[in-house]
Design a protein around this motif. Structure first.
Motif: not given
Lengths: 215, 271
Positions: B97-123
């Motif tokens: 079960v994911m909220d908008v933010e966990s799903r968005l981060v999932h997309c940034m990781v899977t589609l754009q190839g970022f690491t989770q640490a990179e995208v969430t550094k400035q959450w």
């Protein structure tokens, strides 16, 4: 016949209704409560200081209040009240009423005690009782909350005899000694306030010179 | 804007009517508060962030040089209308079960190839440090403006998450004996002058949930629901749960379920 049947049917409905009303409310989380506790406890960074993490621990009162959504059956409540009454400690000099001016300051302070990596309180930040968050007290302070009852003119109405003074001290030290699972924090039990600080808030409520008791 | 203004005025009238019974001084405070709220509703800085989020959504970024336009927020790839209002939600591909933010981060990781640490550094943003997540969530949220919150939690995993959120809502601990419920479990109360909603009811939860993400005047920033709930924990004097922690998603599921049927008014603006 019809009347009798109607009466019987009516009473059955009433009794059934009462039985339903008496049925205990399901504990929060239902059958997932254990798993939810596990999930919550594993939601935190590993580098949290141990002292911070102890703030997630629940004593028997907290656990029981959670289970009954802060509305325990009377028997359970009485047990908790006894348990909490036994925790109350008094100042060494035995004096339970202090300086209302100090109490007035403490009643207004809502800062202190915030931890964490984002926005913790700076070291040494003053901690207060934050009484105005929930209670009306002095007339001049209009920014008061309503989670607790109004304590305006408390001393004027309740007097300043020894029993009242002791009641107020005990209530602030451990609110659950009187009402299990009340919304009010247990300021003395958690050492949020010292016994001396509590005596000042007692004075703020009871002293005839305190603005709580002035027009 | 007109609807907002009317609501503010109606709210002020109701507030004043209640306060009127108490004292003249109280109603003067109520008037001032109403004026303040009215002023706030006129032009929301979050609108700028929404525009920024729109740009970030369609821009090719990350190691995979891809946009987020194929991101599936629960309504199908790239379908944004009403997506925010229907989250949190169970996703088969992650079995979570994911909220908008966990799903968005999932997309940034899977589609754009970022690491989770990179995208969430400035959450969340700090002065001088903007947050892409804040902008994207504001943009995604605005695509649900005017739509009804729709989290019936019918999937067994969603129902379970809502129950676990309920558990956390009532869980008391810490040096002030707090739980969410002690302030947000009853009707018609205030903390200082701030009105508190009963989040266990549709009305209370609806009022609380419909305006997020929201520009917080006191913080000078837009806050997402994750930011808001993690700050609640701070105010309760507990340690902060991790960003995107399941326990936060569980609380959101519980609240969105209670709020289901309420029309979104987002981005919001608050004290």
């Amino acid at each position: 016949m019809n009347f009798k049947f109607g009466l019987f049917f009516g009473l059955t409905v009433i009794f059934a209704g009462q039985a339903l009303a008496d049925k205990p409310v399901e504990a929060p989380g239902g059958k997932f409560a254990k798993e939810a506790e596990q999930m919550f406890r594993t939601s935190f960074r590993a580098d949290n200081p141990k002292y911070w993490m102890t703030r997630l621990e629940q004593d028997e009162t907290m656990k029981t209040c959670l289970q009954f959504r802060d509305n325990p059956p009377r028997k359970v409540g009485e047990k908790l009240e006894k348990l909490n009454a036994a925790t109350i400690r008094y100042p060494v000099d035995g004096k339970l009423i202090g300086d209302w001016k100090e109490g007035e300051k403490l009643a207004a302070v809502g800062t202190g005690g915030h931890i964490g990596f984002i926005q913790p309180d700076p070291a040494g930040r003053v901690r207060g009782g934050n009484c105005y968050a929930c209670h009306e007290l002095a007339k001049k302070e209009i920014a008061y909350g309503t989670i607790g009852p109004s304590l305006r003119e408390f001393g004027k109405i309740r007097g300043k005899d020894e029993d009242t003074i002791k009641y107020v001290y005990d209530k602030i030290y451990n609110s659950n000694a009187f009402t299990a699972c009340t919304n009010m924090p247990r300021f003395g039990l958690h050492s949020w306030l010292t016994p001396e600080q509590i005596t000042h808030i007692v004075a703020f409520l009871i002293d005839p010179e305190s603005p709580v008791n002035k027009d | 804007m007109n609807r907002r203004l009317i609501k503010t005025l109606v709210g002020a009238a109701i507030f004043a009517a209640f306060a009127g019974g108490v004292s003249a001084q109280d109603s003067k405070v109520a008037d001032e508060l109403a004026k303040y709220r009215e002023a706030l509703a006129d032009g929301n800085p979050a609108d700028l962030l929404e525009v920024k989020g729109e740009g970030l959504w369609s821009e090719k970024r990350g190691p995979k040089n891809a946009s987020l336009e194929q991101c599936d927020l629960g309504q199908g790839p790239g379908k944004l209308e009403g997506a925010y209002a229907a989250l949190p939600k169970y996703f088969k591909d992650t079995n979570k079960v994911m909220d908008v933010e966990s799903r968005l981060v999932h997309c940034m990781v899977t589609l754009q190839g970022f690491t989770q640490a990179e995208v969430t550094k400035q959450w969340f943003s700090r002065p001088g440090k903007e947050s892409d997540i804040e902008a994207l969530v504001t943009f995604i949220g605005a695509k649900s403006n005017g739509m009804k919150i729709n989290v019936p939690a019918t999937h067994p995993e969603e129902a379970k998450m809502a129950k676990m959120g309920e558990y956390i809502f009532y869980r008391r601990s810490g040096p002030q004996d707090f739980s969410c419920s002690i302030c947000h479990g009853q009707e018609g109360k205030r903390i200082r002058l701030q009105d508190l909603g009963n989040l266990t009811t549709k009305d209370g939860a609806g009022t609380a949930m419909k305006t997020w993400p929201s520009y917080r005047v006191s913080q000078g920033a837009v806050w997402t629901m994750q930011r808001r709930l993690i700050d609640c924990m701070r105010q309760a004097r507990w340690p902060e749960p991790n960003y995107l922690a399941d326990s936060i998603v569980a609380l959101e599921t519980f609240l969105q379920k209670n709020a289901t049927g309420t029309v979104m008014e987002t981005p919001g603006i608050k004290r």
